[in-house]
Design an enzyme around this catalytic site. Sequence first.
Site, PDB file in Angstrom:
ATOM      1  CB  CYS A   1      -2.385 -14.975 -15.387  1.00 34.38           C
ATOM      2  SG  CYS A   1      -1.663 -14.463 -13.832  1.00 34.38           S
TER       3      CYS A   1
ATOM      4  CG  HIS B   1       3.091  -7.456 -14.433  1.00 35.39           C
ATOM      5  ND1 HIS B   1       2.558  -7.611 -13.177  1.00 35.39           N
ATOM      6  CD2 HIS B   1       2.114  -7.816 -15.295  1.00 35.39           C
ATOM      7  CE1 HIS B   1       1.328  -8.065 -13.277  1.00 35.39           C
ATOM      8  NE2 HIS B   1       1.026  -8.189 -14.554  1.00 35.39           N
TER       9      HIS B   1
HETATM   10  C1  LIG Z   1      -5.981 -12.691 -20.222  1.00 41.76           C
HETATM   11  C2  LIG Z   1      -4.486 -12.644 -20.069  1.00 41.76           C
HETATM   12  C3  LIG Z   1      -3.833 -13.699 -19.456  1.00 41.76           C
HETATM   13  C4  LIG Z   1      -2.443 -13.664 -19.295  1.00 41.76           C
HETATM   14  N1  LIG Z   1      -1.818 -14.701 -18.684  1.00 41.76           N
HETATM   15  C5  LIG Z   1      -0.482 -14.687 -18.514  1.00 41.76           C
HETATM   16  C6  LIG Z   1       0.193 -15.744 -17.853  1.00 41.76           C
HETATM   17  O1  LIG Z   1      -0.441 -16.708 -17.404  1.00 41.76           O
HETATM   18  N2  LIG Z   1       1.544 -15.675 -17.743  1.00 41.76           N
HETATM   19  C7  LIG Z   1       2.250 -14.596 -18.235  1.00 41.76           C
HETATM   20  O2  LIG Z   1       3.480 -14.561 -18.092  1.00 41.76           O
HETATM   21  N3  LIG Z   1       1.629 -13.581 -18.867  1.00 41.76           N
HETATM   22  C8  LIG Z   1       0.295 -13.606 -19.019  1.00 41.76           C
HETATM   23  N4  LIG Z   1      -0.325 -12.576 -19.667  1.00 41.76           N
HETATM   24  C9  LIG Z   1       0.506 -11.496 -20.235  1.00 41.76           C
HETATM   25  C10 LIG Z   1       0.841 -10.452 -19.174  1.00 41.76           C
HETATM   26  O3  LIG Z   1      -0.338  -9.888 -18.673  1.00 41.76           O
HETATM   27  C11 LIG Z   1       1.711  -9.382 -19.802  1.00 41.76           C
HETATM   28  O4  LIG Z   1       2.868  -9.976 -20.310  1.00 41.76           O
HETATM   29  C12 LIG Z   1       2.049  -8.326 -18.782  1.00 41.76           C
HETATM   30  O5  LIG Z   1       0.888  -7.620 -18.395  1.00 41.76           O
HETATM   31  C13 LIG Z   1       3.069  -7.349 -19.317  1.00 41.76           C
HETATM   32  O6  LIG Z   1       3.365  -6.420 -18.324  1.00 41.76           O
HETATM   33  P1  LIG Z   1       3.960  -4.997 -18.693  1.00 41.76           P
HETATM   34  O7  LIG Z   1       4.217  -4.307 -17.398  1.00 41.76           O
HETATM   35  O8  LIG Z   1       5.073  -5.140 -19.654  1.00 41.76           O
HETATM   36  O9  LIG Z   1       2.845  -4.253 -19.527  1.00 41.76           O
HETATM   37  P2  LIG Z   1       1.240  -3.951 -19.301  1.00 41.76           P
HETATM   38  O10 LIG Z   1       0.699  -4.973 -18.378  1.00 41.76           O
HETATM   39  O11 LIG Z   1       0.707  -3.799 -20.640  1.00 41.76           O
HETATM   40  O12 LIG Z   1       1.314  -2.572 -18.533  1.00 41.76           O
HETATM   41  C14 LIG Z   1       1.725  -1.392 -19.138  1.00 41.76           C
HETATM   42  C15 LIG Z   1       1.271  -0.226 -18.284  1.00 41.76           C
HETATM   43  O13 LIG Z   1       1.735   0.977 -18.872  1.00 41.76           O
HETATM   44  C16 LIG Z   1       0.728   1.969 -18.781  1.00 41.76           C
HETATM   45  N5  LIG Z   1       0.943   2.920 -19.870  1.00 41.76           N
HETATM   46  C17 LIG Z   1       1.037   2.653 -21.199  1.00 41.76           C
HETATM   47  N6  LIG Z   1       1.291   3.776 -21.893  1.00 41.76           N
HETATM   48  C18 LIG Z   1       1.353   4.777 -20.988  1.00 41.76           C
HETATM   49  C19 LIG Z   1       1.589   6.173 -21.081  1.00 41.76           C
HETATM   50  N7  LIG Z   1       1.805   6.759 -22.266  1.00 41.76           N
HETATM   51  N8  LIG Z   1       1.583   6.922 -19.953  1.00 41.76           N
HETATM   52  C20 LIG Z   1       1.362   6.333 -18.746  1.00 41.76           C
HETATM   53  N9  LIG Z   1       1.144   5.014 -18.583  1.00 41.76           N
HETATM   54  C21 LIG Z   1       1.135   4.238 -19.694  1.00 41.76           C
HETATM   55  C22 LIG Z   1      -0.582   1.189 -18.941  1.00 41.76           C
HETATM   56  O14 LIG Z   1      -1.668   1.883 -18.374  1.00 41.76           O
HETATM   57  C23 LIG Z   1      -0.246  -0.104 -18.179  1.00 41.76           C
HETATM   58  O15 LIG Z   1      -0.612  -0.036 -16.826  1.00 41.76           O
HETATM   59  C24 LIG Z   1      -1.702 -12.558 -19.800  1.00 41.76           C
HETATM   60  C25 LIG Z   1      -2.385 -11.484 -20.424  1.00 41.76           C
HETATM   61  C26 LIG Z   1      -3.748 -11.522 -20.556  1.00 41.76           C
HETATM   62  C27 LIG Z   1      -4.457 -10.358 -21.209  1.00 41.76           C
END
Ligand SMILES: Cc1cc2nc3c(=O)[nH]c(=O)nc-3n(C[C@H](O)[C@H](O)[C@H](O)COP(=O)(O)OP(=O)(O)OC[C@H]3O[C@@H](n4cnc5c(N)ncnc54)[C@H](O)[C@@H]3O)c2cc1C
Length: 296
Positions: free
Chosen positions: A42, A10
């Site tokens: 989610c 995201h």
């Molecule tokens: C079951 C569940 C239900 C949820 N429900 C909700 C909800 O209803 N509402 C809400 O707001 N949030 C919800 N969340 C939380 C939400 O999913 C996270 O807050 C969100 O995914 C965060 O997004 P992000 O992009 O910060 O990180 P992530 O989704 O953790 O993505 C990080 C990305 O970085 C990549 N990455 C990491 N390190 C490296 C590297 N060294 N090199 C290359 N790529 C890398 C990973 O592969 C990943 O694709 C939920 C989570 C879960 C598990």
Amino acid sequence: MKVIIVGATHAGTIAATEILKIHPETDVTIYERNNNFSFLSCGISLYLDGQVNRLEDMFYSSPEELRDLGAKVEDNHDVLQIDAVNHEVQVANMVTGKVFTDTYDKLVMATGSTPVVPPIFGIDNAKVLLCKNYQQAQEIYQASEKYHRIAIVGAGYSGTEFAEALAKTGHEVQMFQSGGQILDNYVGKQMSDSIVDMLAQHGVEIFLNHRVTGFNGDSEGNLELETAGGNYQVDAAIVTSGFVANSDLLHGQVEVEKHGFLLVNGHMQTTNPDIYAAGDCSMVRFNQLVGQPIPR
Ligand SMILES: Cc1cc2nc3c(=O)[nH]c(=O)nc-3n(C[C@H](O)[C@H](O)[C@H](O)COP(=O)(O)OP(=O)(O)OC[C@H]3O[C@@H](n4cnc5c(N)ncnc54)[C@H](O)[C@@H]3O)c2cc1C
């Protein structure tokens, strides 16, 4: 201006989209170790209980869409190291195995978080599942199709959500929690007690003060949970015992909060002004009374 974005669920997807919409001339490169972008976790419980028909509907962007916007998109690429002094990243192409160095003017850390893997015996059993990304969601769905008695280890937000979804679909659900209440990051004991009662009315068996200490598998594929309060036979287990920030690449290079989150100011800049961070890997100081991030 050359921007490298690490991670594209995201935070990374939105960072790339916004940068390229507002400053289309920017040279944006995205490195993501998976081959899919923007998976909405989610949606997992909604898919489990049938409210969502296709897990594939839980994506709102793709590598192709970001390429069309002008980004250089490198999926299946793992960032191994970041050198903040020299503005360099070391990257592994996970398909060819080739390791190379790239440079940036500005870096966006969008590496997110990873499910906590408790260091307990049997955690690597194939019937013990973790939950965050698309691949893990598929594994949980397949397990829910195959197995009837499913244990949830950890009664936080996602564990409780899964317990609800699996109970709705006729599974026998047992939820194990090490402390004396559920959802302890969200509600107090009194509210927790009411939710425990509601879940029990829907057939979820909740074991408070039952820390899971091991998973025993046998040659016939049975799975037994070892807990401080006794052992339990289940068909599969989903471990939902929290998440840890993926911030290691910058440890020692920028200021990191005690739980591992990258500290950012109101502009989402870390303590290195050329490195930004957003999403689950970061922590912003936020005052709810003021309603906006507090600049550092
Ligand atoms: C079951 C569940 C239900 C949820 N429900 C909700 C909800 O209803 N509402 C809400 O707001 N949030 C919800 N969340 C939380 C939400 O999913 C996270 O807050 C969100 O995914 C965060 O997004 P992000 O992009 O910060 O990180 P992530 O989704 O953790 O993505 C990080 C990305 O970085 C990549 N990455 C990491 N390190 C490296 C590297 N060294 N090199 C290359 N790529 C890398 C990973 O592969 C990943 O694709 C939920 C989570 C879960 C598990």
